[in-house]
Design a protein around this motif. Structure first.
Motif, short mmCIF file in Angstrom:
data_model
loop_
_atom_site.label_atom_id
_atom_site.label_comp_id
_atom_site.label_asym_id
_atom_site.label_seq_id
_atom_site.Cartn_x
_atom_site.Cartn_y
_atom_site.Cartn_z
N GLU A 15 -5.18 6.17 -11.92
CA GLU A 15 -4.56 6.11 -12.70
C GLU A 15 -3.21 6.58 -12.74
O GLU A 15 -2.61 5.91 -13.60
N ILE A 16 -2.41 7.15 -11.99
CA ILE A 16 -1.16 7.30 -11.83
C ILE A 16 -0.84 6.72 -10.99
O ILE A 16 0.30 6.19 -10.90
N GLU A 17 -1.57 4.94 -10.58
CA GLU A 17 -1.29 4.37 -9.76
C GLU A 17 -0.19 4.46 -8.22
O GLU A 17 1.20 4.42 -7.93
N MET A 18 -0.84 5.21 -7.36
CA MET A 18 0.17 6.12 -6.32
C MET A 18 -1.03 6.61 -5.44
O MET A 18 -2.18 6.66 -5.47
N SER A 19 -0.82 5.94 -4.59
CA SER A 19 -1.37 6.20 -2.54
C SER A 19 -1.64 7.66 -2.84
O SER A 19 -0.95 8.78 -3.24
N ARG A 20 -2.95 7.57 -1.68
CA ARG A 20 -2.96 9.18 -1.77
C ARG A 20 -1.97 9.63 -0.26
O ARG A 20 -1.60 11.28 -0.80
N ALA A 21 -1.27 9.13 0.03
CA ALA A 21 -0.24 9.82 1.21
C ALA A 21 1.15 10.08 0.34
O ALA A 21 1.06 11.71 0.60
N ALA A 22 1.19 9.53 -1.13
CA ALA A 22 2.28 9.69 -1.73
C ALA A 22 2.08 11.16 -2.70
O ALA A 22 2.45 11.98 -2.77
N PHE A 23 0.68 11.15 -3.43
CA PHE A 23 -0.30 11.98 -3.84
C PHE A 23 0.35 13.06 -2.88
O PHE A 23 0.89 14.08 -3.57
N TYR A 24 -0.03 13.27 -1.68
CA TYR A 24 -0.38 14.06 -0.74
C TYR A 24 1.64 15.48 -0.98
O TYR A 24 1.97 16.48 -0.45
N ARG A 25 2.30 14.11 -0.58
CA ARG A 25 3.41 14.63 -0.37
C ARG A 25 4.20 15.15 -1.76
O ARG A 25 4.87 16.16 -1.92
N MET A 26 3.91 14.41 -3.07
CA MET A 26 4.06 15.26 -4.33
C MET A 26 3.46 16.29 -4.16
O MET A 26 4.21 17.31 -4.73
N ARG A 27 2.44 16.54 -4.23
CA ARG A 27 1.07 17.83 -4.16
C ARG A 27 2.40 18.88 -3.32
O ARG A 27 2.39 20.06 -3.67
#
Length: 62
Positions: A15-27
């Motif tokens: 839904e947010i059109e983001m890779s898992r790696a980018a999501f974890y960096r943001m998290r």
């Protein structure tokens, strides 16, 4: 929690059109939608938490 829509992490990422790696960096920076860790280790996101995150993103962009 009954009746609360829970999304799996791949659904959130799609839904947010983001890779898992980018999501974890943001998290790691505290900027990602809130996740809930289940006893089996899987992650879920409440639909309401993701919607609230979208609203905060829109407010910061304005």
């Amino acid at each position: 929690m009954a009746g609360t829509k829970m999304l799996k992490l791949p659904e959130v990422l799609e839904e947010i059109e983001m890779s898992r790696a980018a999501f974890y960096r943001m998290r790691a920076r505290g900027k990602a939608p809130k996740l809930i860790k289940l006893p089996n280790g899987q992650l879920r996101c409440r639909r309401s938490d993701l919607d609230g995150w979208w609203e905060r993103c829109e407010q910061h962009a304005a």
